[in-house]
Scaffold this motif. Structure first.
Motif, PDB file in Angstrom:
ATOM      1  N   TYR A 144       0.145  -1.439   0.329  1.00 29.37           N
ATOM      2  CA  TYR A 144       0.250  -0.400   0.154  1.00 29.37           C
ATOM      3  C   TYR A 144       0.887   1.483  -0.287  1.00 29.37           C
ATOM      4  CZ  TYR A 144      -3.142   3.863   1.458  1.00 29.37           C
ATOM      5  OH  TYR A 144      -3.528   5.134   1.060  1.00 29.37           O
ATOM      6  N   GLN A 145       0.913   2.108  -0.721  1.00 29.50           N
ATOM      7  CA  GLN A 145       1.054   3.460  -0.720  1.00 29.50           C
ATOM      8  C   GLN A 145       0.110   4.350  -1.225  1.00 29.50           C
ATOM      9  OE1 GLN A 145       4.055   4.603  -4.003  1.00 29.50           O
ATOM     10  NE2 GLN A 145       4.958   3.565  -2.646  1.00 29.50           N
ATOM     11  N   ALA A 146      -0.096   5.584  -0.595  1.00 30.05           N
ATOM     12  CA  ALA A 146      -1.158   6.389  -0.657  1.00 30.05           C
ATOM     13  C   ALA A 146      -1.018   7.837  -2.014  1.00 30.05           C
ATOM     14  CB  ALA A 146      -1.391   7.209   0.901  1.00 30.05           C
ATOM     15  N   GLN A 147      -1.993   7.981  -1.810  1.00 33.25           N
ATOM     16  CA  GLN A 147      -1.597   9.223  -3.068  1.00 33.25           C
ATOM     17  C   GLN A 147      -0.486  10.375  -2.379  1.00 33.25           C
ATOM     18  OE1 GLN A 147      -5.798   9.484  -4.110  1.00 33.25           O
ATOM     19  NE2 GLN A 147      -5.857  11.481  -4.240  1.00 33.25           N
ATOM     20  N   PRO A 148       0.199  10.756  -3.408  1.00 31.31           N
ATOM     21  CA  PRO A 148       1.230  11.446  -2.827  1.00 31.31           C
ATOM     22  C   PRO A 148       0.187  13.452  -2.786  1.00 31.31           C
ATOM     23  CG  PRO A 148       2.008  11.072  -4.589  1.00 31.31           C
ATOM     24  CD  PRO A 148       1.031  10.264  -4.440  1.00 31.31           C
ATOM     25  N   ASN A 149      -0.584  13.368  -3.815  1.00 32.10           N
ATOM     26  CA  ASN A 149      -1.824  14.318  -3.958  1.00 32.10           C
ATOM     27  C   ASN A 149      -2.995  14.443  -4.373  1.00 32.10           C
ATOM     28  OD1 ASN A 149      -2.000  13.749  -6.847  1.00 32.10           O
ATOM     29  ND2 ASN A 149       0.560  14.693  -7.021  1.00 32.10           N
ATOM     30  N   ALA A 156      -9.165  -1.568  -0.369  1.00 37.68           N
ATOM     31  CA  ALA A 156      -7.476  -0.201  -0.423  1.00 37.68           C
ATOM     32  C   ALA A 156      -7.750   0.678  -0.673  1.00 37.68           C
ATOM     33  CB  ALA A 156      -6.510  -1.006  -1.079  1.00 37.68           C
ATOM     34  N   ASP A 157      -8.137   2.300   0.109  1.00 38.85           N
ATOM     35  CA  ASP A 157      -8.103   3.173  -1.159  1.00 38.85           C
ATOM     36  C   ASP A 157      -6.397   4.473  -0.500  1.00 38.85           C
ATOM     37  OD1 ASP A 157      -9.554   5.848  -1.008  1.00 38.85           O
ATOM     38  OD2 ASP A 157     -10.794   5.737  -0.241  1.00 38.85           O
ATOM     39  N   GLY A 205      -6.944   8.344   7.956  1.00 41.87           N
ATOM     40  CA  GLY A 205      -6.616   6.559   7.945  1.00 41.87           C
ATOM     41  C   GLY A 205      -7.107   6.039   7.823  1.00 41.87           C
ATOM     42  N   ALA A 206      -8.590   6.161   6.696  1.00 44.49           N
ATOM     43  CA  ALA A 206      -9.161   4.859   6.143  1.00 44.49           C
ATOM     44  C   ALA A 206      -8.517   3.854   5.319  1.00 44.49           C
ATOM     45  CB  ALA A 206     -10.423   5.216   6.452  1.00 44.49           C
ATOM     46  N   SER A 207      -7.181   3.759   5.280  1.00 47.98           N
ATOM     47  CA  SER A 207      -6.179   3.785   3.788  1.00 47.98           C
ATOM     48  C   SER A 207      -7.383   2.246   3.925  1.00 47.98           C
ATOM     49  CB  SER A 207      -5.310   3.280   4.250  1.00 47.98           C
ATOM     50  OG  SER A 207      -5.140   2.252   5.529  1.00 47.98           O
TER      51      SER A 207
END
Length: 223
Positions: free
Chosen positions: A63-68, A194-195, A201-203
């Motif tokens: 998992y990686q969150a989007q940076p923008n 997976a969002d 924090g709701a990944s």
């Protein structure tokens, strides 16, 4: 990581026909000879062997969150690709998707990149053209998710508006959003998301497949 299909092929090749069904049953796999109520996997070269997808499965992804605010497409696509191993960076995937500050155009782009980067022809674009998904479209999403996840292919979904997860929490993306389905349970009636936005924090969260289908209405998914 041994996939469901790899396990079946190994058991099929190494087990005598007289004991094959028993061996598959011990491995947790149901063999079906005729029509089935739920989704099934058909193995090439095994015309008489169809294996039911398990009732629940979750994939291991990075998992990686989007940076923008506009990288949800690259982030969701990258999450899906990591189920098969190391994946390119979000920047590299964004270049291939044609992502701009206006976002990623459509599921056609995520399908194209999932296939090209993953070196596969597995993914197809599915559209849900109206404001609400029909029962047939919801059933197709359920079938597509179980088939895809059972063979280690997460589904990337393009959504818009608001949908509620199984805890009752709403998730809102009025301008549209991409996310990744990485698991399912209840024979595909509930899916794990997976969002990449990781809002508060709701990944990841679980959602009914019906809610997800309606969330993707007017858009579509790669599965």
């Amino acid at each position: 990581m041994t996939t469901l299909v790899q396990r079946v092929r190994w058991l099929t090749a190494t087990t005598p026909p007289t004991t094959r069904r028993a061996a598959l049953a011990v491995a947790g796999l149901a063999v079906i000879g005729g029509s089935v109520a739920g989704p099934a996997l058909t193995l090439g070269g095994q015309a008489d062997l169809r294996v039911a997808a398990p009732p629940a499965r979750e994939l291991t992804v990075e998992y990686q969150a989007q940076p923008n605010f506009y990288y949800c497409g690259p982030a969701a696509t990258r999450i899906a690709l990591t189920a098969q191993g190391p994946a390119p960076s979000q920047d590299e995937i964004a270049n291939q998707l044609g992502t701009t500050v206006n976002g990623t155009d459509s599921a056609e782009d995520t399908t194209r990149v999932l296939n090209s980067v993953g070196d596969t022809d597995f993914y197809r674009t599915r559209s849900i053209p109206e404001q609400v998904a029909t029962p047939a479209e919801t059933d197709r999403l359920r079938s597509d998710v179980t088939r895809a996840v059972a063979t280690d292919h997460p589904v990337v979904v393009n959504v818009i508006g608001t949908a509620t997860d199984t805890t009752g929490a709403p998730h809102s993306y009025d301008g549209g959003h991409y996310l990744t389905v990485v698991g399912y349970r209840d024979d595909g009636r509930t899916v794990k998301i997976a969002d990449p936005a990781d809002v508060n924090g709701a990944s990841s969260y679980w959602m009914s497949t019906t809610n997800l289908a309606n969330w993707a209405a007017t858009r579509g998914y790669s599965g």
